[in-house]
Scaffold this motif. Structure first.
Motif, PDB file in Angstrom:
ATOM      1  N   GLU A 146      14.232 -31.879  -5.898  1.00  0.00           N
ATOM      2  CA  GLU A 146      14.344 -31.688  -4.453  1.00  0.00           C
ATOM      3  C   GLU A 146      13.239 -30.819  -3.852  1.00  0.00           C
ATOM      4  N   LYS A 147      12.782 -29.822  -4.598  1.00  0.00           N
ATOM      5  CA  LYS A 147      11.901 -28.823  -3.984  1.00  0.00           C
ATOM      6  C   LYS A 147      10.710 -28.498  -4.873  1.00  0.00           C
ATOM      7  N   LEU A 148       9.517 -28.523  -4.277  1.00  0.00           N
ATOM      8  CA  LEU A 148       8.281 -28.116  -4.943  1.00  0.00           C
ATOM      9  C   LEU A 148       7.755 -26.862  -4.276  1.00  0.00           C
ATOM     10  N   GLU A 149       7.367 -25.865  -5.075  1.00  0.00           N
ATOM     11  CA  GLU A 149       6.774 -24.640  -4.555  1.00  0.00           C
ATOM     12  C   GLU A 149       5.460 -24.359  -5.289  1.00  0.00           C
ATOM     13  N   LEU A 150       4.434 -23.954  -4.529  1.00  0.00           N
ATOM     14  CA  LEU A 150       3.146 -23.582  -5.101  1.00  0.00           C
ATOM     15  C   LEU A 150       2.814 -22.157  -4.665  1.00  0.00           C
ATOM     16  N   ASP A 151       2.560 -21.275  -5.642  1.00  0.00           N
ATOM     17  CA  ASP A 151       2.265 -19.876  -5.335  1.00  0.00           C
ATOM     18  C   ASP A 151       0.873 -19.729  -4.732  1.00  0.00           C
ATOM     19  N   ASP A 152       0.702 -18.679  -3.949  1.00  0.00           N
ATOM     20  CA  ASP A 152      -0.620 -18.360  -3.405  1.00  0.00           C
ATOM     21  C   ASP A 152      -1.580 -18.011  -4.533  1.00  0.00           C
ATOM     22  N   SER A 153      -2.884 -18.148  -4.247  1.00  0.00           N
ATOM     23  CA  SER A 153      -3.912 -17.995  -5.279  1.00  0.00           C
ATOM     24  C   SER A 153      -5.021 -17.062  -4.816  1.00  0.00           C
TER      25      SER A 153
END
Length: 210
Positions: A146-153
Motif C-alpha cells: 500500500e505505501k512506499l516511503e523514500l528517506d531524504d538524502s
C-alpha cells in the motif's frame, strides 16, 4: 620614465581585468532547465528479490551565485519538483510500478576560469558541494503493498560547465552535475533496502550578472 610607468600600470590593470573577469561582490542568476538522468543500475530491494529502475525527468531550474572572491562563487541550485517513474522487477520478470517526486537543492563552491583566450571567449568553471534531496508523493501501484516511503538524502555534488558570453553581463550556460543520491526505502513501514539514483544532471541556462 613617466611614460614607462603609465604603460606598466595600464598593462597591469589589463592583466588584472583579464585574470579576474568576475570580481568579488558580483551576483549572478541562471534560469534554464535540467535533465536528471539516474544511473543505469539503481540497486535491489527485499534482499535482492526486486531490481529497481528509476527513469529520468526534465524540469525548469534556477540558481543564484554570489562571488566571495575574484572568480570564486557560492551557488545554490533550486528547481520545481522532478517526477520519476520507478519499476520494481522480480526474478520472474513481473514488474510493479511506483513513482515519486523530489527536490534536489544543491550548494556548491565554484571557480570560474578566465584569461586563457578560449574560442568564443568561453568561460569554463568547476564546482564541488553538497546535495540535499527530499522525496515526497511516493506511490506504489500494487494489490499487495500500500505505501512506499523514500528517506531524504545527503551527498556530495560535482559541477562542470561553460559560459558563452553574449556581452559583459549575459551568457549562455551548458553544464553537467553529478549528484550522490541514495535513499533508504520502506514498503508498508518495513525497511526493504537502498535505492541508488546517483544521477548525472545535464542543463542549459541563461545567465545574468549584476
Amino acid at each position: 620614465m613617466k611614460l614607462q610607468s603609465l604603460v606598466l600600470a595600464a598593462a597591469t590593470a589589463l592583466t588584472v581585468t583579464t585574470a579576474f573577469a568576475v570580481p568579488a561582490g558580483t551576483w549572478s542568476v541562471a534560469a534554464g532547465a535540467h535533465y536528471v538522468d539516474p544511473k543505469s543500475d539503481n540497486g535491489t530491494l527485499a534482499n535482492g528479490a526486486l531490481a529497481v529502475d528509476v527513469d529520468g525527468d526534465v524540469r525548469p531550474t534556477i540558481s543564484g551565485e554570489y562571488f566571495i572572491a575574484n572568480n570564486v562563487g557560492i551557488e545554490l541550485l533550486a528547481a520545481i519538483p522532478f517526477h520519476h517513474d520507478i519499476t520494481l522487477t522480480d526474478a520472474d520478470g513481473v514488474s510493479t510500478d511506483a513513482k515519486t517526486q523530489h527536490l534536489p537543492p544543491t550548494l556548491s563552491v565554484q571557480y570560474h576560469f578566465d584569461g586563457y583566450n578560449m574560442p568564443m571567449n568561453v568561460k569554463p568553471f568547476v564546482g564541488v558541494g553538497v546535495n540535499y534531496t527530499t522525496f515526497f508523493k511516493e506511490r506504489i501501484y500494487s494489490d499487495v503493498f500500500e505505501k512506499l516511503e523514500l528517506d531524504d538524502s545527503f551527498g556530495v555534488a560535482g559541477h562542470i560547465g561553460v559560459d558563452i558570453p553574449f556581452n559583459a553581463t549575459e551568457s549562455f550556460r551548458i553544464d553537467a552535475r553529478y549528484m550522490d543520491i541514495k535513499t533508504d526505502a520502506k514498503v508498508d513501514g518495513n525497511d526493504v533496502g537502498e535505492v541508488d539514483i546517483s544521477p548525472w544532471v545535464y542543463g542549459v541556462a541563461f545567465v545574468k550578472r549584476f
